[in-house]
Write a protein that holds these residues in place. Sequence first.
Motif, PDB file in Angstrom:
ATOM      1  N   PRO A 262      57.347  46.808  34.065  1.00  0.00           N
ATOM      2  CA  PRO A 262      55.914  46.452  34.072  1.00  0.00           C
ATOM      3  C   PRO A 262      55.574  45.395  35.131  1.00  0.00           C
ATOM      4  CG  PRO A 262      56.703  46.603  31.818  1.00  0.00           C
ATOM      5  CD  PRO A 262      57.914  46.675  32.694  1.00  0.00           C
ATOM      6  N   ASP A 263      56.445  44.395  35.298  1.00  0.00           N
ATOM      7  CA  ASP A 263      56.222  43.380  36.330  1.00  0.00           C
ATOM      8  C   ASP A 263      56.270  44.004  37.720  1.00  0.00           C
ATOM      9  OD1 ASP A 263      56.118  41.549  34.304  1.00  0.00           O
ATOM     10  OD2 ASP A 263      58.011  40.559  34.785  1.00  0.00           O
ATOM     11  N   LEU A 264      57.210  44.905  37.905  1.00  0.00           N
ATOM     12  CA  LEU A 264      57.355  45.565  39.205  1.00  0.00           C
ATOM     13  C   LEU A 264      56.143  46.425  39.524  1.00  0.00           C
ATOM     14  CD1 LEU A 264      58.882  46.426  41.717  1.00  0.00           C
ATOM     15  CD2 LEU A 264      60.218  48.000  40.298  1.00  0.00           C
ATOM     16  N   GLU A 265      55.677  47.201  38.564  1.00  0.00           N
ATOM     17  CA  GLU A 265      54.508  48.071  38.812  1.00  0.00           C
ATOM     18  C   GLU A 265      53.260  47.245  39.099  1.00  0.00           C
ATOM     19  OE1 GLU A 265      55.369  52.317  36.680  1.00  0.00           O
ATOM     20  OE2 GLU A 265      54.513  50.775  35.395  1.00  0.00           O
ATOM     21  N   ALA A 266      53.103  46.127  38.407  1.00  0.00           N
ATOM     22  CA  ALA A 266      51.962  45.251  38.671  1.00  0.00           C
ATOM     23  C   ALA A 266      52.031  44.701  40.094  1.00  0.00           C
ATOM     24  CB  ALA A 266      51.922  44.105  37.660  1.00  0.00           C
ATOM     25  N   ALA A 267      53.221  44.312  40.531  1.00  0.00           N
ATOM     26  CA  ALA A 267      53.391  43.787  41.887  1.00  0.00           C
ATOM     27  C   ALA A 267      53.138  44.869  42.928  1.00  0.00           C
ATOM     28  CB  ALA A 267      54.802  43.224  42.053  1.00  0.00           C
ATOM     29  N   MET A 268      53.576  46.077  42.658  1.00  0.00           N
ATOM     30  CA  MET A 268      53.355  47.183  43.581  1.00  0.00           C
ATOM     31  C   MET A 268      51.862  47.497  43.723  1.00  0.00           C
ATOM     32  SD  MET A 268      56.528  49.404  42.104  1.00  0.00           S
ATOM     33  CE  MET A 268      56.031  50.987  42.771  1.00  0.00           C
ATOM     34  N   PHE A 269      51.143  47.405  42.616  1.00  0.00           N
ATOM     35  CA  PHE A 269      49.695  47.640  42.663  1.00  0.00           C
ATOM     36  C   PHE A 269      49.005  46.542  43.468  1.00  0.00           C
ATOM     37  CE2 PHE A 269      45.388  47.913  40.570  1.00  0.00           C
ATOM     38  CZ  PHE A 269      45.074  49.156  41.100  1.00  0.00           C
ATOM     39  N   ASP A 278      51.640  39.593  50.591  1.00  0.00           N
ATOM     40  CA  ASP A 278      50.839  38.905  49.572  1.00  0.00           C
ATOM     41  C   ASP A 278      51.423  39.135  48.175  1.00  0.00           C
ATOM     42  OD1 ASP A 278      49.131  37.956  51.493  1.00  0.00           O
ATOM     43  OD2 ASP A 278      47.551  39.439  51.129  1.00  0.00           O
ATOM     44  N   ALA A 279      51.855  40.368  47.920  1.00  0.00           N
ATOM     45  CA  ALA A 279      52.420  40.687  46.607  1.00  0.00           C
ATOM     46  C   ALA A 279      53.710  39.901  46.359  1.00  0.00           C
ATOM     47  CB  ALA A 279      52.681  42.182  46.507  1.00  0.00           C
ATOM     48  N   VAL A 280      54.523  39.740  47.394  1.00  0.00           N
ATOM     49  CA  VAL A 280      55.750  38.955  47.279  1.00  0.00           C
ATOM     50  C   VAL A 280      55.413  37.490  46.984  1.00  0.00           C
ATOM     51  CG1 VAL A 280      57.690  38.008  48.607  1.00  0.00           C
ATOM     52  CG2 VAL A 280      57.223  40.471  48.647  1.00  0.00           C
ATOM     53  N   ASP A 281      54.453  36.945  47.725  1.00  0.00           N
ATOM     54  CA  ASP A 281      54.018  35.561  47.486  1.00  0.00           C
ATOM     55  C   ASP A 281      53.567  35.372  46.042  1.00  0.00           C
ATOM     56  OD1 ASP A 281      54.512  34.794  50.094  1.00  0.00           O
ATOM     57  OD2 ASP A 281      52.445  35.107  50.763  1.00  0.00           O
ATOM     58  N   LYS A 282      52.760  36.303  45.562  1.00  0.00           N
ATOM     59  CA  LYS A 282      52.219  36.205  44.209  1.00  0.00           C
ATOM     60  C   LYS A 282      53.319  36.317  43.165  1.00  0.00           C
ATOM     61  CE  LYS A 282      48.442  37.973  41.309  1.00  0.00           C
ATOM     62  NZ  LYS A 282      49.194  37.899  40.048  1.00  0.00           N
ATOM     63  N   TYR A 283      54.263  37.213  43.393  1.00  0.00           N
ATOM     64  CA  TYR A 283      55.338  37.385  42.412  1.00  0.00           C
ATOM     65  C   TYR A 283      56.179  36.121  42.313  1.00  0.00           C
ATOM     66  CZ  TYR A 283      58.740  39.825  39.540  1.00  0.00           C
ATOM     67  OH  TYR A 283      59.526  40.207  38.484  1.00  0.00           O
ATOM     68  N   ILE A 284      56.513  35.545  43.450  1.00  0.00           N
ATOM     69  CA  ILE A 284      57.318  34.316  43.449  1.00  0.00           C
ATOM     70  C   ILE A 284      56.573  33.182  42.751  1.00  0.00           C
ATOM     71  CG2 ILE A 284      58.323  32.537  44.930  1.00  0.00           C
ATOM     72  CD1 ILE A 284      58.936  34.785  46.957  1.00  0.00           C
ATOM     73  N   ALA A 285      55.267  33.082  43.020  1.00  0.00           N
ATOM     74  CA  ALA A 285      54.466  32.019  42.395  1.00  0.00           C
ATOM     75  C   ALA A 285      54.319  32.220  40.893  1.00  0.00           C
ATOM     76  CB  ALA A 285      53.089  31.962  43.059  1.00  0.00           C
ATOM     77  N   ASP A 286      54.204  33.483  40.460  1.00  0.00           N
ATOM     78  CA  ASP A 286      53.970  33.789  39.048  1.00  0.00           C
ATOM     79  C   ASP A 286      55.239  33.816  38.203  1.00  0.00           C
ATOM     80  OD1 ASP A 286      51.313  33.998  39.676  1.00  0.00           O
ATOM     81  OD2 ASP A 286      51.224  36.201  39.561  1.00  0.00           O
TER      82      ASP A 286
END
Length: 299
Positions: A262-269, A278-286
């Motif tokens: 679920p985390d991966l699919e959210a990041a992919m979206f 941007d998705a990588v930045d957000k994942y690391i921050a979250d």
Amino acid sequence: MRTFTKGAHVFKTLATLGLAAALLVGTVTATMAADAKPVKIGWAAWSDAEFVTKLAARLIETKLNQKVELVQADVAPLYQGVGRGDLDAMMMAWLPQTHADYYAKVKEKVETLGTVYDGAKLGWVVPDYIPADQIGSIEDLKKEDVQKKLSGTIQGIDPGAGLTRLSEKAEKDYGLGSYKLQISSEAGMLTTVDRAVRGEKWFVATAWSPHWMFGKHQLRYLDDPKKSLGEAEHVDILARKDFKSEYPKVADFLSRMKLPIPDLEAAMFTAQQSSYDDAVDKYIADHPDQVKSWIGEEG
């Protein structure tokens, strides 16, 4: 000039230290030289592979101070590259079935570092606006009226994909010789799906989870009673032999890196709405605690 100075320092040390110390200095020097080379990580142009590979590369560079070179290729050359040692690692080995043929050819030449996510799935999907009592299973594709509404076409992806090989097997297993598996690419498949959904047209497409398309469209997998497309799988990280000894910190990091689907699919979206960076930045921050556990830092 800086490298020359370090070399001169090592030479002077060798002249004044004993043999044991000299061997130690030689080991340190070799390690420094290895770390100076970028780690080559291969990836195929699939959205899940692109995200996890770019996430790993960012953390390896920023947290482990190790340069990374990303190499994009089709899946078959990736396995060959890791097996030959031309690539250091790949993060998208779908096993035990999807990539079984590719893996069998290199399994003696590679080692598995870990599983980046569990519960991966391959299959054929249709939009939810097609009634389930008309198409609920791959078996239903043999119905004459269904085949007509689907124009006798199954929308596929690139020719080298394990999903394509298994889809060709499914056509034979289910007696779908009157259908054409439309070989394309992930991008081509998604374009077809987008266009069909806008017009609420019938279609069947090859697909896999995790994928951001399930966040964008209401899709469902068709039942596969013959298990031609396999069951739930795990996606592993493969590395060339001796990688662990040459890059122990990177190998340890990759062995701990694991994402819930679920985390991966959210990041992919997120990546589709903005960019993978941007998705990588957000994942690391979250996910700071998750990242710390991958790096091996204490919470």
